[in-house]
Design an enzyme around this catalytic site. Sequence first.
Site, PDB file in Angstrom:
ATOM      1  N   ALA A   1       0.829  -1.206   0.000  1.00  0.00           N
ATOM      2  CA  ALA A   1       0.000   0.000   0.000  1.00  0.00           C
ATOM      3  C   ALA A   1       0.862   1.254   0.000  1.00  0.00           C
ATOM      4  O   ALA A   1       0.540   2.251  -0.674  1.00  0.00           O
ATOM      5  CB  ALA A   1      -0.930  -0.009   1.210  1.00  0.00           C
ATOM      6  N   CYS A   2       1.963   1.238   0.745  1.00  0.00           N
ATOM      7  CA  CYS A   2       2.858   2.401   0.761  1.00  0.00           C
ATOM      8  C   CYS A   2       3.513   2.613  -0.598  1.00  0.00           C
ATOM      9  O   CYS A   2       3.700   3.751  -1.036  1.00  0.00           O
ATOM     10  CB  CYS A   2       3.906   2.240   1.851  1.00  0.00           C
ATOM     11  N   ALA A   3       3.880   1.527  -1.278  1.00  0.00           N
ATOM     12  CA  ALA A   3       4.467   1.661  -2.616  1.00  0.00           C
ATOM     13  C   ALA A   3       3.513   2.392  -3.547  1.00  0.00           C
ATOM     14  O   ALA A   3       3.902   3.317  -4.279  1.00  0.00           O
ATOM     15  CB  ALA A   3       4.808   0.288  -3.179  1.00  0.00           C
TER      16      ALA A   3
ATOM     17  N   PHE B   1       3.279   6.159  -2.592  1.00  0.00           N
ATOM     18  CA  PHE B   1       4.408   6.942  -3.105  1.00  0.00           C
ATOM     19  C   PHE B   1       4.272   7.157  -4.610  1.00  0.00           C
ATOM     20  O   PHE B   1       4.528   8.255  -5.114  1.00  0.00           O
ATOM     21  CB  PHE B   1       5.737   6.252  -2.781  1.00  0.00           C
TER      22      PHE B   1
END
Length: 447
Positions: free
Chosen positions: A406-408, A411
């Site tokens: 999810a963070c990828a 970003f």
Amino acid sequence: MADAASRLTTLAEDLLGVELPVRIRAWDGSEAGPPGAPVLVVRHRRALRRLVWRPGELGLVRAWVAGELDVEGDLYDALDRLAGLVWERGAGSPGAVRAARAVRAAQALRAVRDPRLHAAARSLLRLAGPWPPPPPPVEEVRRRTGPLHTRRRDRAAISHHYDVGNDFYGLILGPSMVYSCAYWDEEDGTLEEAQSAKLDLICAKLALAEGDRLLDVGCGWGSMAVHAARDYGARVVGVTLSTEQAAYARKRVAGEGLTDLVEIRVQDYRDVRDGPYDAISSIGMAEHVGRVRFQEYADHLYALLGPGGRLLNHQISRRPEKNEAAYHVDEFIDRYVFPDGELAPVGRTTAALEDAGFEVRDVEAIREHYALTLRRWVANLEAGRSEAERLTSPGRVRVWHLYMAACAVAFERNRIGVNQVLAVRTPGDGASGMPLRPRTWNERRER
């Protein structure tokens, strides 16, 4: 219960007010939704019970961590499609908020003005099955009380995230054991090369020279400390609140023959009093400080530097909100990943550093680099999933898989960023020590 997927898809679309961008496969084997889209697998009705009791992100996450929800197909694509349904600029999306209100009203036997919305909420409650709601997965942090960011509370928060086993982190991070955004020359380079390049970049920005005193705040497993001492001859003090990190870092320092140059302490950065230092690196640590303590953080680091000393603050940021007072911390991250962690816009970070007395000399945004880094970490976790589950638990692995993927996406979509801020404690005569053309970091790295 026949054709549960079609019923669930219709109810979700009625409640959210939009078409679902993913397919649904329900516990009865039925499927519905757009052909070719990633499939959201609802393995058990318990997942619905979690959602009706905690509508939105937290209910979804609890079902995911418990293994009641899964994704078949491209996880990154699925998360990208679903993000707009439940999240919008730091808060719930309008559709998710409307759906949550309707479900809560139906639970309380109150009517909703929109008859279709009311009927959908009541039908979802019946489809979810009998109460009570399932307990949260054991990986969830218990509700915390008392003031934010006391030394005791910070130590507990750090222990939750970092003291889960050095072997587990080694599986994800690889040999570099660097848990922050790498710096890529090419997308197909190795993770170890990109992490080494990041450490070199920071040393170059700090203009480290042999004999310089470096304080590495939040030193992790000692990667920056070892790199600065071995390759630049710096004398390094690294501080961390994680006992497991410190044990690993000390062993690593000894193995490199650097015990005369590197000291690793289990110590709160607020308790470091042995300045002045020539340079300070803070790499992925400031996210744990919190808004209530960030000015104190900036002031303390400023006091620890001698005149002309440099600070390199490497920190994840979020997009600013029109109404900052209404900003809410991400529930998934707070409950499962980084308890009490907070992101701030980069403008607030630089303002706090300037208020402390620093002269901000350079800001470099490298968010695309973090997306590449996270995708490598996810690939490492997927390749070693069985071993990761043995080292921790299936639930913990599901937390990390979701969090990193999810963070990828976040970003990549510019929902969050990461910045390196170089600041100087410029002496009274104004001599910052910066070159006239400061952006020569890469030239110095290549020499």
